[in-house]
Every structure is written in C-alpha cells, then in structure tokens.
Write an enzyme that holds these catalytic residues in place. Structure first.
Site, PDB file in Angstrom:
ATOM      1  CE  LYS A 128      -3.896   1.387   0.300  1.00 15.53           C
ATOM      2  NZ  LYS A 128      -5.157   0.933   0.132  1.00 15.53           N
ATOM      3  CG  ASP A 168      -7.041   4.031  -1.239  1.00 21.26           C
ATOM      4  OD1 ASP A 168      -7.706   2.758  -0.768  1.00 21.26           O
ATOM      5  OD2 ASP A 168      -6.491   4.501   0.332  1.00 21.26           O
TER       6      ASP A 168
HETATM    7  P1  NDP Z   1     -12.901   8.226  -2.673  1.00 21.47           P
HETATM    8  O1  NDP Z   1     -12.503   9.123  -2.752  1.00 21.47           O
HETATM    9  O2  NDP Z   1     -14.067   7.941  -4.254  1.00 21.47           O
HETATM   10  O3  NDP Z   1     -14.301   8.752  -1.613  1.00 21.47           O
HETATM   11  C1  NDP Z   1     -14.076   8.720  -0.616  1.00 21.47           C
HETATM   12  C2  NDP Z   1     -15.339   9.187  -0.108  1.00 21.47           C
HETATM   13  O4  NDP Z   1     -15.747   8.849   1.079  1.00 21.47           O
HETATM   14  C3  NDP Z   1     -15.927  10.671  -0.520  1.00 21.47           C
HETATM   15  O5  NDP Z   1     -17.132  10.781  -0.942  1.00 21.47           O
HETATM   16  C4  NDP Z   1     -15.933  11.209   0.643  1.00 21.47           C
HETATM   17  O6  NDP Z   1     -16.314  12.465   1.163  1.00 21.47           O
HETATM   18  C5  NDP Z   1     -16.646  10.543   1.747  1.00 21.47           C
HETATM   19  N1  NDP Z   1     -16.021  10.913   3.326  1.00 21.47           N
HETATM   20  C6  NDP Z   1     -14.287  10.399   3.439  1.00 21.47           C
HETATM   21  N2  NDP Z   1     -14.906  10.838   4.724  1.00 21.47           N
HETATM   22  C7  NDP Z   1     -15.561  10.536   5.508  1.00 21.47           C
HETATM   23  C8  NDP Z   1     -15.897  10.737   6.687  1.00 21.47           C
HETATM   24  N3  NDP Z   1     -15.609  10.746   8.018  1.00 21.47           N
HETATM   25  N4  NDP Z   1     -17.471  10.367   6.681  1.00 21.47           N
HETATM   26  C9  NDP Z   1     -18.019  10.407   5.233  1.00 21.47           C
HETATM   27  N5  NDP Z   1     -17.500   9.823   3.937  1.00 21.47           N
HETATM   28  C10 NDP Z   1     -16.167  10.861   4.604  1.00 21.47           C
HETATM   29  O7  NDP Z   1     -13.057   6.884  -2.308  1.00 21.47           O
HETATM   30  P2  NDP Z   1     -13.143   5.412  -2.744  1.00 21.47           P
HETATM   31  O8  NDP Z   1     -14.778   5.406  -2.672  1.00 21.47           O
HETATM   32  O9  NDP Z   1     -12.710   4.511  -3.242  1.00 21.47           O
HETATM   33  O10 NDP Z   1     -12.457   4.305  -0.836  1.00 21.47           O
HETATM   34  C11 NDP Z   1     -13.384   4.865   0.123  1.00 21.47           C
HETATM   35  C12 NDP Z   1     -13.128   3.613   1.022  1.00 21.47           C
HETATM   36  O11 NDP Z   1     -12.793   2.179   0.133  1.00 21.47           O
HETATM   37  C13 NDP Z   1     -11.693   3.490   1.011  1.00 21.47           C
HETATM   38  O12 NDP Z   1     -11.880   3.172   2.663  1.00 21.47           O
HETATM   39  C14 NDP Z   1     -11.122   2.664   0.843  1.00 21.47           C
HETATM   40  O13 NDP Z   1      -9.954   2.299   1.079  1.00 21.47           O
HETATM   41  C15 NDP Z   1     -11.422   1.679   0.858  1.00 21.47           C
HETATM   42  N6  NDP Z   1     -11.465   0.864  -1.190  1.00 21.47           N
HETATM   43  C16 NDP Z   1     -11.847   1.158  -1.801  1.00 21.47           C
HETATM   44  C17 NDP Z   1     -11.116   0.643  -2.626  1.00 21.47           C
HETATM   45  C18 NDP Z   1     -11.442   1.298  -4.154  1.00 21.47           C
HETATM   46  O14 NDP Z   1     -11.396   0.247  -5.551  1.00 21.47           O
HETATM   47  N7  NDP Z   1     -11.575   2.514  -5.144  1.00 21.47           N
HETATM   48  C19 NDP Z   1     -11.150  -0.841  -3.517  1.00 21.47           C
HETATM   49  C20 NDP Z   1     -11.008  -0.927  -2.137  1.00 21.47           C
HETATM   50  C21 NDP Z   1     -11.378  -0.904  -0.961  1.00 21.47           C
HETATM   51  P3  NDP Z   1     -15.552  13.510   1.121  1.00 21.47           P
HETATM   52  O15 NDP Z   1     -16.262  13.692  -0.715  1.00 21.47           O
HETATM   53  O16 NDP Z   1     -16.087  14.585   1.329  1.00 21.47           O
HETATM   54  O17 NDP Z   1     -14.593  13.916   1.554  1.00 21.47           O
END
Ligand code: NDP
Length: 448
Positions: A128, A168
């Site tokens: 990572k 990520d």
């Molecule tokens: P993104 O950056 O696309 O989205 C993250 C989202 O979470 C945004 O909408 C962000 O809002 C929101 N967010 C961040 N912090 C908080 C919080 N405290 N409360 C509520 N919402 C919050 O990330 P991903 O969707 O790619 O990843 C999300 C999770 O999934 C992470 O934990 C990542 O490690 C995991 N993951 C992702 C994978 C992937 O393929 N993308 C694969 C496996 C796991 P804002 O716009 O305000 O920042």
C-alpha cells in the site's frame, strides 16, 4: 507455547516496535486474535517464527515529494510505499492521497491487503502507499505536478513483476493517468501492467471502476442468501459518495433494494424515494462537488450536516463505504436498535473493534472489509492479466469473473469459519482463509 500465548507475545512486539501506530495496532490485533486456533493446530508455524515475520513489512519506503503550486510556492509532502508481503505474488495495493495519511495508516492498509489479496485466489502479494497531499481544491495542473513528483521517486521501486500500485481514496482515473504518463517517460517503456485503474484508451479494464462497489454487493448478496435473505425489498444506507459508494448504490438498487442515504465528509442526504445515483455521479464524478448539491436536483430530499449521523437512519442493511473508523460503538448500537440485519464493509476498517463486537454479539451478519471489498483488487489483477495478454475482455466477461471471485471469497471464508468451529463468523473465516494460503507459501520458501 500455545496459540494464545504465541499471539499475545507477537502483539507485544507489534506494540513496542511500532509505537503510536494505532491503526496498525488495531488491524493486527483484530487479525491475530482470530488466528489463535490456527497456531494450536499448526505448532510448526510457531517454530518457524511465522507471525514475527508476517507482521514486519518486507520493505518500507518514505520519501520527499516537492512540487510547485499555481502561485509559484514550493510545497513538500511525504510519500510512502510499504511492500508488506510477497509470498504469493508481487506486491499489489492502492495509493491513497489524503491529509490524514501517515505510516500507521499505510501499514494497516498494507497488512489488510495481504489477506484480502490472498482471499481473491489470485497470485498477488500485499502492499500500500500514498501521501499526505490533499487533492481537494487543487487545480488539474497542481495535481499533475504532484503526481509527477511522486512518481519521480516511486518509479524505481515498482515494476510489472515486483509491485503494482492502483487507486484508493483521492486517486482515481485522473491521478493514475498522470502517474502512468510520468512512469512511462522515466522508465522508457510501455509497461501497462505496472499500474492498474488506468483509462480504457491505454490499457484499463472495463468494469474496474465499478468493481469494488459491485463486488461488495455480490459478496453481501451471497451472505444474505446463505441466511435465507437477499437485497430485494430492503432499505439500505451507504456512507461516502466516492467510487465504492456510488457503484455499491447502483448495484444494490439493481438487485431491488432502496438506498435512502449517502454522505460525504460534511454531511448526509436522505431521499425516502431512493437515491437517484445519476444525480450523485454528476455531482461527484463530473463536478467534484458536495453531496448537499443533490437537493438542487431533488428538492424533496433532506440534507443533514455531520457525516456520522448517517447511522441514525433506519435501515435493513448498512454498507459503510467512506473511510476507516466511521462506525464507533455508539453508532453500532444505534444500528442494532434500529433493527439492522447486516453490515458489510466497502471501506477499509470502517468499524471499530468495539463496533464489530456489538454487531457480532447481537447476531447481525457482518461482512468484513478484507473479504467484502476485495472486488477492486481482484479486478485490478484481471486488468494485469489483460495487459500481459495484450487483449481486452468485454464488460460482461470481467463482471462474470468478478461475481465468481466474490462468491468464492464468501464460500472460502464461510468454510474456514466452520472448520474452526466459528460458524457464521465470516470475519474469523476470512482471516483464517486468507492467512493459510500466505502461511503455507511462507513455510515453503524458507526463512526470508
Ligand atoms: P473516494 O475518494 O472515491 O471517496 C471517498 C468518499 O468518502 C468521499 O465521498 C468522501 O467525501 C467520503 N468521506 C471521507 N471521509 C468521510 C467521513 N469521515 N465520513 C463520511 N464520508 C467521508 O474513495 P473510494 O470510494 O475509492 O474509497 C472509499 C473506501 O473504500 C476507502 O476506505 C478505501 O480504502 C476503500 N477501498 C477502495 C477501493 C477502490 O477500488 N476504490 C478498493 C477497496 C477498498 P469527501 O468528498 O467529503 O472527501
């Protein structure tokens, strides 16, 4: 020494050698505690010092990332890549760009990634990386200059057969494009398989964008089915509104569920008629805006300030898809009180250890992240296969493989849970199933 004593002694090493790294401690504690019966059954693992080696990354790289912003000011961020375990294949895992990134977070994610990648059944080890750079509010040119500077160091540590990063939080198609372009310039080679999550025009895979969210729903549907249920007709709450949240919402809706809430780090929206995901996609993927803008298109919806309150919305199924630590004990108790039947993790480690305890002691079905969100990395591995073969599969072909992988992850986790008398405990089952494959490979490769 029995299994419990062995695990306890290794946990003490983890704490004393990695002081202050809370996220890493929590992740290792959760996994190691569930492995106690494995060491009772396999004392040879103890003799081989397997856990002492398993909890120590093979390599950790920390580097300076200087870049110049649009005002001509020099900024310096810190870059990380933790190459945790390569027993079953080259390191594979995403890059996170977020101001909260530090070595503890990268190590916890890398550690989880080892087991997740193993669970997919594909030959990929765990790693990572990322940086404390905040892409929010930066111009395209600033993001590009940062990505180029980041890659100027990272490129010498990655490769088709050594380490293959992906996206990520904060790293989507745009960032992967900038990084791949610069990698190609530095390496002087079109090694497409060195990064995954690429654009379709230069080696990306169809269905990669959808894979984590879709995979989460496929996995959860298996878990529900195994317990005589399904998504059909259920009310669902999904946190976050990024890549994982958007595609989990889309697939859950396709399977007949109604997703009523989504959030970002400022607050959440509630739409009793079911979220219109196309509106959210436009706000988040095109305009890079805030979730409350949903009300401009759907005035009947509500917006509530404060993202944690989303767990107060009554639902049958909760899919946390935002970030680590977003469900604490109190939120877990609210979900239980509201009659939630299943929690399945799209984000990495969204539930605290206490929250998981609340779910399990109240009989909720619990899909742990390393199993439930493995669809993204599984599809990344399918992207690598297509790059090696120099061909592209159709969306349907990739989606079909993804469904099969998610079904197998559920099956293997569930069977491992049964084998160790922990029926229905998919968390323990996933930890054991993921660990056994890596442990067997490590045993065969000597003390390295
Ligand atoms: P993104 O950056 O696309 O989205 C993250 C989202 O979470 C945004 O909408 C962000 O809002 C929101 N967010 C961040 N912090 C908080 C919080 N405290 N409360 C509520 N919402 C919050 O990330 P991903 O969707 O790619 O990843 C999300 C999770 O999934 C992470 O934990 C990542 O490690 C995991 N993951 C992702 C994978 C992937 O393929 N993308 C694969 C496996 C796991 P804002 O716009 O305000 O920042």
């Amino acid at each position: 020494m029995n299994g419990k004593e062995y695990v306890q002694s290794v946990l003490e090493i983890v704490k004393s050698r990695n002081e202050g790294e809370k996220e890493f401690h929590d992740a290792v504690t959760e996994v190691l505690k569930s492995l106690v019966p494995v060491f009772d059954k396999h004392p040879e693992f103890i003799e081989a010092g397997l856990l002492e080696r398993f909890i120590e990354p093979e390599r950790q790289i920390i580097f300076r990332v200087p870049w110049v912003d649009d005002a001509g000011i020099v900024n310096v961020n810190r870059g990380f890549r933790v190459q945790f375990n390569s027993a079953i294949g080259p390191y594979k895992g995403g890059l996170r760009l977020h101001p909260s990134v530090n070595i503890s977070i990268i190590k916890f994610l890398g550690f989880e990634q080892i087991l997740k990648n193993s669970l997919t059944g594909l030959p990929i080890g765990g790693g990572k990386g990322g940086s404390d750079f905040n892409p929010k509010g930066k111009s395209n040119n600033e993001v590009m200059r940062f990505c180029q500077s980041f890659m100027a160091e990272l490129y010498r540590h990655i490769g088709l057969d050594t380490d293959i990063p992906a996206g990520d939080i904060g790293v989507g198609g745009r960032e992967i494009g900038f990084m791949y372009g610069y990698y190609k310039k530095l390496a002087g080679a079109n090694d497409q398989g060195v990064l995954t999550g690429k654009g379709l025009s230069y080696g990306g895979s169809l269905a990669r964008t959808e894979a984590t969210g879709y995979g989460l729903v496929y996995f959860t549907e298996e878990m529900l089915k195994d317990n005589g249920n399904s998504f059909k007709g259920k009310t669902v709450v999904v946190s976050g509104s990024g890549n994982v949240a958007i595609y989990a919402t889309k697939k859950a809706t396709e399977l007949g569920a109604k997703v009523v809430a989504l959030s970002d780090s400022n607050g959440y929206i509630y739409d009793k008629n079911g979220i219109n995901i196309d509106v959210v996609k436009d706000i988040k993927e095109v305009k890079r805006g805030r979730i409350k803008e949903y009300l401009e298109k759907v005035p009947t919806a509500q917006y509530v300030e404060g993202c944690r309150k989303i767990w107060e919305v009554k639902c049958d199924i909760a899919l946390p898809c935002a970030t680590q630590g977003e469900i604490d004990k109190q939120s877990a108790e609210i979900l239980v009180k509201n009659g939630t039947m299943a929690v399945s993790e799209g984000a990495n480690m969204p539930s605290s250890l206490e929250a998981i305890e609340v779910f399990q002691s109240n009989g909720l079905l619990f899909g742990p992240a390393k199993a439930a969100n493995a669809g993204g990395v599984a599809c990344s591995s399918l992207e690598m296969s297509q790059n090696s073969m120099r061909l592209s599969w159709t969306f349907e072909e990739v989606d079909e493989k993804l469904q099969l992988i998610m079904k197998n992850i559920y099956k293997n986790s569930s069977e491992a849970a049964k084998e160790y008398d922990q029926e229905k405990n998919i968390l323990v089952g996933a930890n054991i199933a993921g660990f056994m494959k890596v442990a067997n490979a490590m045993m065969l490769q000597g003390i390295v």
